[in-house]
Structure formats: C-alpha cells, structure tokens
Scaffold this motif. Sequence first.
Motif, PDB file in Angstrom:
ATOM      1  N   UNK A 277       4.565   8.176 -14.886  1.00 32.27           N
ATOM      2  CA  UNK A 277       3.843   7.853 -13.655  1.00 32.27           C
ATOM      3  C   UNK A 277       4.803   7.288 -12.621  1.00 32.27           C
ATOM      4  N   UNK A 278       4.627   7.711 -11.387  1.00 31.35           N
ATOM      5  CA  UNK A 278       5.387   7.137 -10.282  1.00 31.35           C
ATOM      6  C   UNK A 278       4.493   6.155  -9.549  1.00 31.35           C
ATOM      7  N   UNK A 279       4.956   4.933  -9.412  1.00 28.67           N
ATOM      8  CA  UNK A 279       4.230   3.943  -8.628  1.00 28.67           C
ATOM      9  C   UNK A 279       4.809   3.939  -7.219  1.00 28.67           C
ATOM     10  N   UNK A 280       3.928   3.897  -6.254  1.00 27.94           N
ATOM     11  CA  UNK A 280       4.323   3.879  -4.857  1.00 27.94           C
ATOM     12  C   UNK A 280       5.292   5.010  -4.569  1.00 27.94           C
ATOM     13  N   UNK A 281       5.832   5.051  -3.385  1.00 29.00           N
ATOM     14  CA  UNK A 281       6.855   6.031  -3.015  1.00 29.00           C
ATOM     15  C   UNK A 281       7.688   5.427  -1.904  1.00 29.00           C
ATOM     16  N   UNK A 282       8.970   5.406  -2.112  1.00 29.48           N
ATOM     17  CA  UNK A 282       9.902   4.830  -1.146  1.00 29.48           C
ATOM     18  C   UNK A 282       9.429   3.448  -0.688  1.00 29.48           C
ATOM     19  N   UNK A 283       9.268   2.518  -1.638  1.00 28.06           N
ATOM     20  CA  UNK A 283       8.772   1.195  -1.259  1.00 28.06           C
ATOM     21  C   UNK A 283       9.788   0.431  -0.422  1.00 28.06           C
ATOM     22  N   UNK A 284       9.294  -0.529   0.271  1.00 31.25           N
ATOM     23  CA  UNK A 284      10.139  -1.381   1.091  1.00 31.25           C
ATOM     24  C   UNK A 284       9.712  -1.309   2.535  1.00 31.25           C
TER      25      UNK A 284
END
Length: 150
Positions: free
Chosen positions: A18-25
């Motif tokens: 699973x990928x959480x979020x995408x390109x966080x920050x």
Amino acid sequence: MIRAITARYAAHPAVIGFQVDNEPGPRLPHNHGVFQRFVDDLRQRYGDVETLNRAWGLGYWSHRLSAWADLWTPEGNAQPQYDLAWQAFQARQTTEFIAWQAGIVRGYARPGQFVTTCLAYWSPGLEDDELTDSLDVTAGNAYYDSPASV
C-alpha cells in the motif's frame, strides 16, 4: 478512508503493498490551527520571545517580538531563520502524518505486504531520513526539466 480502502483490498492476492499519501510535504499551506501549533512549537523550543529574538537576530532585522501573538504567518516572510524553522516544523508534521497513516495500514495489511510512499525531492516541508523510518519501501520522484524539442 484509509481504513476502508485497506480493509477492502488487504486480502486480495494481487495486492502486495500500500502507498500512503503521495509526494507528502507541504509547500506553504496552513490554517490557523497549524500556525498555532507552529507558535506552540517555538514556545516549547525557545521558552520565551526574548530567547527567540536573540536566536533569530530579530532585533537586527527590525522584527523584534514583544509577545508570541506578534509572530507573523509564513506567507510573504523574508527572514531565512523563520523559513528554516517553518520548514523544520512542517517536516515534523509530515513525518508524523505519514507514520500515522502507515500505522493504520499495518493494522489491516497481511504479513508481507509493504507500506510505501513516493517522495518529491523538491518539497521543502520534508525530512526524508526521518519520514522513511515508518515505511518499508520508499520511492522518489526526481522531476527533471527537459530541453524543448527543436
């Protein structure tokens, strides 16, 4: 939403992670609550405005604070010491957010399923060394400008 999606797909044999979020920050966005947490964070780190004034050289830059309520919000800021503190604060918030999401996913994921996210290296509100501690695998997006076709 994280719980619903993970619970729905965790048992599917084709789902390996699973990928959480995408390109966080965050780049700069904030609301009053986030800004107040920033002020509280500074209060905890520096103790009082006089210590902050000295540490940031605010007297020299004519931005001396008399009270915590005098601290300005980040948009339009021209003080590099403020920018560094704001980015470090945002990075801590982002790290906590990703760890929170990863913890939820791990509560539903099968053994062997990984948790990942994809980092954008240009994001100023990101400390990838700390953020990746809560993940199994991390990817990075390096966006390169390409010359125009002739």
